[in-house]
Design a protein around this motif. Structure first.
Motif, PDB file in Angstrom:
ATOM      1  N   LEU A  78      86.197 -88.305 -34.738  1.00 16.22           N
ATOM      2  CA  LEU A  78      85.738 -89.460 -33.952  1.00 16.22           C
ATOM      3  C   LEU A  78      84.848 -89.066 -32.775  1.00 16.22           C
ATOM      4  O   LEU A  78      83.803 -89.700 -32.564  1.00 16.22           O
ATOM      5  N   PRO A  79      85.169 -88.034 -32.001  1.00 19.11           N
ATOM      6  CA  PRO A  79      84.248 -87.653 -30.922  1.00 19.11           C
ATOM      7  C   PRO A  79      82.900 -87.148 -31.427  1.00 19.11           C
ATOM      8  O   PRO A  79      81.912 -87.158 -30.687  1.00 19.11           O
ATOM      9  N   ALA A  80      82.836 -86.728 -32.678  1.00 22.05           N
ATOM     10  CA  ALA A  80      81.575 -86.248 -33.253  1.00 22.05           C
ATOM     11  C   ALA A  80      80.724 -87.382 -33.814  1.00 22.05           C
ATOM     12  O   ALA A  80      79.651 -87.131 -34.363  1.00 22.05           O
ATOM     13  N   GLY A  81      81.207 -88.626 -33.687  1.00 20.86           N
ATOM     14  CA  GLY A  81      80.413 -89.770 -34.120  1.00 20.86           C
ATOM     15  C   GLY A  81      80.893 -90.449 -35.383  1.00 20.86           C
ATOM     16  O   GLY A  81      80.323 -91.468 -35.785  1.00 20.86           O
ATOM     17  N   SER A  82      81.917 -89.931 -36.041  1.00 21.70           N
ATOM     18  CA  SER A  82      82.485 -90.603 -37.199  1.00 21.70           C
ATOM     19  C   SER A  82      83.354 -91.761 -36.742  1.00 21.70           C
ATOM     20  O   SER A  82      83.672 -91.885 -35.554  1.00 21.70           O
ATOM     21  N   ARG A  83      83.734 -92.613 -37.671  1.00 25.35           N
ATOM     22  CA  ARG A  83      84.580 -93.743 -37.318  1.00 25.35           C
ATOM     23  C   ARG A  83      85.750 -93.838 -38.282  1.00 25.35           C
ATOM     24  O   ARG A  83      85.732 -93.270 -39.367  1.00 25.35           O
ATOM     25  N   LEU A  84      86.759 -94.566 -37.824  1.00 23.68           N
ATOM     26  CA  LEU A  84      87.922 -94.853 -38.649  1.00 23.68           C
ATOM     27  C   LEU A  84      87.828 -96.292 -39.126  1.00 23.68           C
ATOM     28  O   LEU A  84      87.630 -97.212 -38.328  1.00 23.68           O
ATOM     29  N   LEU A  85      87.938 -96.491 -40.438  1.00 24.84           N
ATOM     30  CA  LEU A  85      88.083 -97.815 -41.016  1.00 24.84           C
ATOM     31  C   LEU A  85      89.529 -97.955 -41.477  1.00 24.84           C
ATOM     32  O   LEU A  85      90.109 -97.009 -42.018  1.00 24.84           O
ATOM     33  N   ALA A  86      90.108 -99.147 -41.267  1.00 28.53           N
ATOM     34  CA  ALA A  86      91.507 -99.356 -41.617  1.00 28.53           C
ATOM     35  C   ALA A  86      91.676-100.715 -42.264  1.00 28.53           C
ATOM     36  O   ALA A  86      90.934-101.656 -41.969  1.00 28.53           O
ATOM     37  N   ALA A  87      92.674-100.820 -43.129  1.00 31.93           N
ATOM     38  CA  ALA A  87      92.937-102.102 -43.784  1.00 31.93           C
ATOM     39  C   ALA A  87      94.365-102.151 -44.287  1.00 31.93           C
ATOM     40  O   ALA A  87      94.992-101.127 -44.570  1.00 31.93           O
TER      41      ALA A  87
ATOM     42  N   LEU B 110      88.955 -93.438 -43.881  1.00 30.88           N
ATOM     43  CA  LEU B 110      89.492 -94.740 -44.271  1.00 30.88           C
ATOM     44  C   LEU B 110      90.993 -94.590 -44.432  1.00 30.88           C
ATOM     45  O   LEU B 110      91.453 -93.775 -45.234  1.00 30.88           O
ATOM     46  N   ILE B 111      91.766 -95.374 -43.664  1.00 29.56           N
ATOM     47  CA  ILE B 111      93.219 -95.353 -43.803  1.00 29.56           C
ATOM     48  C   ILE B 111      93.678 -96.706 -44.304  1.00 29.56           C
ATOM     49  O   ILE B 111      93.287 -97.753 -43.781  1.00 29.56           O
ATOM     50  N   LEU B 112      94.483 -96.692 -45.351  1.00 31.18           N
ATOM     51  CA  LEU B 112      94.935 -97.896 -46.031  1.00 31.18           C
ATOM     52  C   LEU B 112      96.458 -97.948 -45.983  1.00 31.18           C
ATOM     53  O   LEU B 112      97.124 -96.988 -46.395  1.00 31.18           O
ATOM     54  N   LEU B 113      96.989 -99.057 -45.490  1.00 26.12           N
ATOM     55  CA  LEU B 113      98.425 -99.196 -45.311  1.00 26.12           C
ATOM     56  C   LEU B 113      98.979-100.222 -46.286  1.00 26.12           C
ATOM     57  O   LEU B 113      98.441-101.331 -46.413  1.00 26.12           O
ATOM     58  N   SER B 114     100.055 -99.864 -46.977  1.00 23.02           N
ATOM     59  CA  SER B 114     100.674-100.758 -47.944  1.00 23.02           C
ATOM     60  C   SER B 114     102.127-100.365 -48.127  1.00 23.02           C
ATOM     61  O   SER B 114     102.425 -99.189 -48.359  1.00 23.02           O
ATOM     62  N   THR B 115     103.035-101.335 -48.037  1.00 25.36           N
ATOM     63  CA  THR B 115     104.444-101.009 -48.245  1.00 25.36           C
ATOM     64  C   THR B 115     104.738-100.718 -49.711  1.00 25.36           C
ATOM     65  O   THR B 115     105.603 -99.902 -50.022  1.00 25.36           O
ATOM     66  N   SER B 116     104.016-101.376 -50.611  1.00 24.75           N
ATOM     67  CA  SER B 116     104.263-101.172 -52.038  1.00 24.75           C
ATOM     68  C   SER B 116     103.390-100.077 -52.637  1.00 24.75           C
ATOM     69  O   SER B 116     103.781 -99.416 -53.604  1.00 24.75           O
ATOM     70  N   GLY B 117     102.168 -99.922 -52.084  1.00 24.06           N
ATOM     71  CA  GLY B 117     101.215 -98.995 -52.682  1.00 24.06           C
ATOM     72  C   GLY B 117     100.597 -99.517 -53.959  1.00 24.06           C
ATOM     73  O   GLY B 117     100.005 -98.761 -54.723  1.00 24.06           O
TER      74      GLY B 117
ATOM     75  N   ALA C 142      81.815 -93.273 -51.542  1.00 26.24           N
ATOM     76  CA  ALA C 142      80.855 -93.267 -50.435  1.00 26.24           C
ATOM     77  C   ALA C 142      80.963 -92.017 -49.573  1.00 26.24           C
ATOM     78  O   ALA C 142      80.233 -91.881 -48.584  1.00 26.24           O
ATOM     79  N   GLY C 143      81.868 -91.109 -49.891  1.00 28.91           N
ATOM     80  CA  GLY C 143      81.987 -89.867 -49.141  1.00 28.91           C
ATOM     81  C   GLY C 143      82.932 -89.919 -47.970  1.00 28.91           C
ATOM     82  O   GLY C 143      82.924 -89.027 -47.112  1.00 28.91           O
ATOM     83  N   LEU C 144      83.774 -90.975 -47.898  1.00 29.90           N
ATOM     84  CA  LEU C 144      84.766 -91.044 -46.841  1.00 29.90           C
ATOM     85  C   LEU C 144      85.999 -90.250 -47.246  1.00 29.90           C
ATOM     86  O   LEU C 144      86.252 -90.019 -48.439  1.00 29.90           O
ATOM     87  N   ARG C 145      86.763 -89.849 -46.254  1.00 32.54           N
ATOM     88  CA  ARG C 145      88.065 -89.244 -46.516  1.00 32.54           C
ATOM     89  C   ARG C 145      89.083 -90.375 -46.505  1.00 32.54           C
ATOM     90  O   ARG C 145      89.181 -91.108 -45.521  1.00 32.54           O
ATOM     91  N   VAL C 146      89.841 -90.548 -47.579  1.00 31.07           N
ATOM     92  CA  VAL C 146      90.728 -91.692 -47.738  1.00 31.07           C
ATOM     93  C   VAL C 146      92.174 -91.255 -47.595  1.00 31.07           C
ATOM     94  O   VAL C 146      92.644 -90.379 -48.341  1.00 31.07           O
ATOM     95  N   TRP C 147      92.874 -91.883 -46.641  1.00 29.77           N
ATOM     96  CA  TRP C 147      94.294 -91.621 -46.415  1.00 29.77           C
ATOM     97  C   TRP C 147      95.084 -92.875 -46.760  1.00 29.77           C
ATOM     98  O   TRP C 147      94.679 -93.986 -46.413  1.00 29.77           O
TER      99      TRP C 147
END
Length: 219
Positions: A43-52, A118-125, A140-145
């Motif tokens: 994040l300090p290097a200019g990347s961003r976090l997307l969440a859903a 990109l961080i994705l939250l789900s109780t069921s998955g 798109a080249g994001l790292r997905v968690w």
């Protein structure tokens, strides 16, 4: 057990949460700390976090982004973090035109850049719109968690990395997810605090000595 069904249910709920947190502490603190450190590098290097997320998980995801844009405990710069489900006009337009399964994926394609997370939250998955978003993020080249309930599950398998919370009920998983979100923020802040000291130490070791002028001339 007591003679009150409501009180018995409350005790059972608390015990279930205690067990989930015990397993989270035993199995997942290393992964959470690692994620916090990588966020602190990105994040300090200019990347961003997307969440859903959906429902209660949307609230947890938005809690996380609020802590990063604002602050968790200590004063620090604001960092770019966006909750995709909070983009209500985009959500409803995409859902109307493309279907609910694409409400996050299309936003990921629009906003995500290589190096973002990109961080994705789900109780069921098993939420189709989050799985589709994971696929779009990786393309798109994001790292997905993925932060989910018990695994394995389809969302965890669609992500680059996953953290499974072993809870007995949806409510317990969501409560443990909130703890994980706070631990992630603590790890992020701790890693930010460590980074300047590391950089300073490196500069101190490698910088050449400063030449001192003698009689107006540098030797």
């Amino acid at each position: 057990m007591t003679e009150s069904p409501a009180l018995d249910a409350a005790h059972l709920h608390c015990r279930s949460l205690e067990h989930a947190l015990r397993r989270l502490r035993r199995d997942s603190l290393g992964r959470i700390t690692e994620w916090g450190g990588r966020l602190a590098a990105a994040l300090p290097a200019g990347s961003r976090l997307l969440a859903a997320g959906n429902g209660g998980s949307a609230a947890q995801a938005q809690h996380l982004t609020a802590e990063l844009v604002g602050r968790y405990r200590q004063e620090r710069p604001a960092y770019s973090a966006i909750s995709l489900h909070a983009e209500t006009s985009s959500m409803t337009a995409i859902g109307n035109d493309y279907g609910f399964d694409h409400v996050f994926a299309r936003q990921v394609s629009a906003h995500g850049r290589p190096g973002d997370i990109l961080i994705l939250l789900s109780t069921s998955g098993r939420s189709a719109n989050l799985i589709t978003a994971a696929v779009a993020g990786r393309a798109a080249g994001l790292r997905v968690w993925a932060l989910t309930g018990p695994g394995p599950n389809p969302l965890g398998e669609a992500a680059d990395e996953r953290l499974y919370v072993d809870g007995e009920t949806t409510a317990t998983v969501q409560e443990a997810h909130l703890v994980a979100v706070h631990l992630l923020c603590e790890a992020f802040d701790a890693a930010l605090t460590e980074r300047p000291a590391t950089v300073t130490a490196t500069v101190t070791r490698t910088a050449p000595p400063t030449a001192v002028p003698v009689n107006g001339r540098t030797p």
